[in-house]
Design an enzyme around this catalytic site. Structure first.
Site, PDB file in Angstrom:
ATOM      1  N   PRO A   2      -1.385  17.815 -65.801  1.00 54.15           N
ATOM      2  CA  PRO A   2      -1.962  16.463 -65.806  1.00 54.15           C
ATOM      3  C   PRO A   2      -1.293  15.580 -64.747  1.00 54.15           C
ATOM      4  O   PRO A   2      -0.077  15.655 -64.557  1.00 54.15           O
ATOM      5  CB  PRO A   2      -1.635  15.941 -67.211  1.00 54.15           C
ATOM      6  N   GLU A   3      -2.106  14.806 -64.044  1.00 55.76           N
ATOM      7  CA  GLU A   3      -1.594  13.899 -63.022  1.00 55.76           C
ATOM      8  C   GLU A   3      -1.884  12.460 -63.469  1.00 55.76           C
ATOM      9  O   GLU A   3      -2.301  12.233 -64.601  1.00 55.76           O
ATOM     10  CB  GLU A   3      -2.253  14.230 -61.670  1.00 55.76           C
ATOM     11  N   HIS A  30       1.700  25.903 -81.906  1.00 57.28           N
ATOM     12  CA  HIS A  30       2.478  25.271 -80.831  1.00 57.28           C
ATOM     13  C   HIS A  30       2.638  23.758 -80.998  1.00 57.28           C
ATOM     14  O   HIS A  30       2.747  23.036 -80.021  1.00 57.28           O
ATOM     15  CB  HIS A  30       1.869  25.559 -79.452  1.00 57.28           C
ATOM     16  N   ARG A  60       3.009  26.185 -73.539  1.00 55.11           N
ATOM     17  CA  ARG A  60       3.934  26.722 -72.535  1.00 55.11           C
ATOM     18  C   ARG A  60       5.309  26.069 -72.589  1.00 55.11           C
ATOM     19  O   ARG A  60       6.214  26.488 -71.868  1.00 55.11           O
ATOM     20  CB  ARG A  60       3.302  26.614 -71.143  1.00 55.11           C
ATOM     21  N   ARG A 109       8.284   8.570 -43.136  1.00 54.29           N
ATOM     22  CA  ARG A 109       8.587   9.966 -43.420  1.00 54.29           C
ATOM     23  C   ARG A 109       7.819  10.896 -42.514  1.00 54.29           C
ATOM     24  O   ARG A 109       6.597  10.840 -42.485  1.00 54.29           O
ATOM     25  CB  ARG A 109       8.205  10.295 -44.866  1.00 54.29           C
TER      26      ARG A 109
END
Ligand SMILES: [Zn+2]
Length: 278
Positions: A2-3, A93, A112, A156
């Site tokens: 997820p972002e 889980h 996970r 950068r």
């Protein structure tokens, strides 16, 4: 993983669902999810507290508590936050369960087990979670001007995709949204940050803001191999609007003559159109 748009979707739901609620009890199963502090301390610091607000920084959720503490949550690869009734069957889980005095539960499910929860306070955050202090600007929470964006970009020397995914510059963008942003801007992932004209910088800036807000509008992206669902277990819909991500060998949605190309960048897949992105 997820972002920003997925985590922001959950943040908005948490704001409606849990703010004002008081924790009756916290349960922790296993040793993976709560790993930064003793399980007992985590449970004690949540006991009886009221949730007063929900903030987000990049991919981190920060639940403000009336004790002055904050509950920090990072979903990582497969973490899910789910609202449930106490009588609902417990999914496999399930690692953390918060039960509220008003009834109802918030469950953290994570097959996970890369996801994480911990309780800290604004005073000790630097020590408990140095990565939070290192996060850069969250482009949705802290709107920036294109001039500020240009300064970040030109400070950068790196490739555009690496720049977008650097959490210490802009927080919250990962593999999916960097590809979608670069497509929207018409720029290749491997362009150097110092090679952009001022018009291209403006285009990239607009693409960052617009792509993230558009994705939030659709509740984020759920991929076939991914686990992202919202608080009610519902998948996002933005994947249906992806222009390039996970669309290898499918016709480009802009030029319609070229097929979306897949390349490797920093060991991860990157998707782009060789005609539309320069
Ligand atoms: Zn194209």
């Amino acid at each position: 993983m997820p972002e920003l748009p997925e985590v922001e979707t959950i943040r908005r739901e948490l704001e409606r669902e849990v703010v004002g609620k008081r924790v009756k009890s916290a349960e922790v199963h296993g040793t993976r999810t709560v790993r930064r502090q003793p399980k007992k301390q985590f449970i004690t610091r949540l006991d009886g507290v009221k949730i007063t607000g929900v903030d987000r920084k990049g991919k981190y959720l920060l639940l403000r508590l009336d004790s002055g503490d904050e509950l920090v949550i990072h979903l990582r690869m497969s973490g899910q936050l789910l609202r449930a009734a106490a009588k609902d069957p417990m999914p496999k889980h399930t690692h953390v369960v918060l039960t509220f005095t008003q009834g109802g539960q918030l469950r953290f499910v994570d097959p996970r087990t890369f996801g994480e929860m911990f309780v800290t306070s604004p005073d000790t955050e630097d020590v408990d979670a140095p990565e939070l202090a290192e996060l850069g600007i969250d482009p949705v929470e802290e709107p920036i001007s294109w001039q500020t964006f240009a300064r970040l970009l030109t400070a950068r020397k790196t490739k555009l995709k690496a720049f977008l995914m650097d959490q210490t510059v802009l927080a919250g963008i990962g593999n999916i949204y960097s590809d979608e942003i670069l497509f929207a801007a018409g720029l290749r992932y491997d362009r150097d940050t110092d090679s952009l004209s001022s018009q291209e910088i403006r285009r990239l800036y607009r693409a960052v803001i617009e792509t993230l807000h558009e994705a939030i509008k659709y509740g984020g992206s759920t991929l076939a191999d991914d686990q992202y669902v919202d608080l009610n277990g519902k998948p996002g819909e933005f994947q249906e609007h992806h222009k390039v991500y996970d669309r290898e060998k499918q016709p480009c949605r802009r030029c319609r003559r070229n097929l979306v190309h897949k390349a490797k960048f920093q060991q991860r897949s990157t998707f782009f159109c060789e005609v539309c992105q320069v």
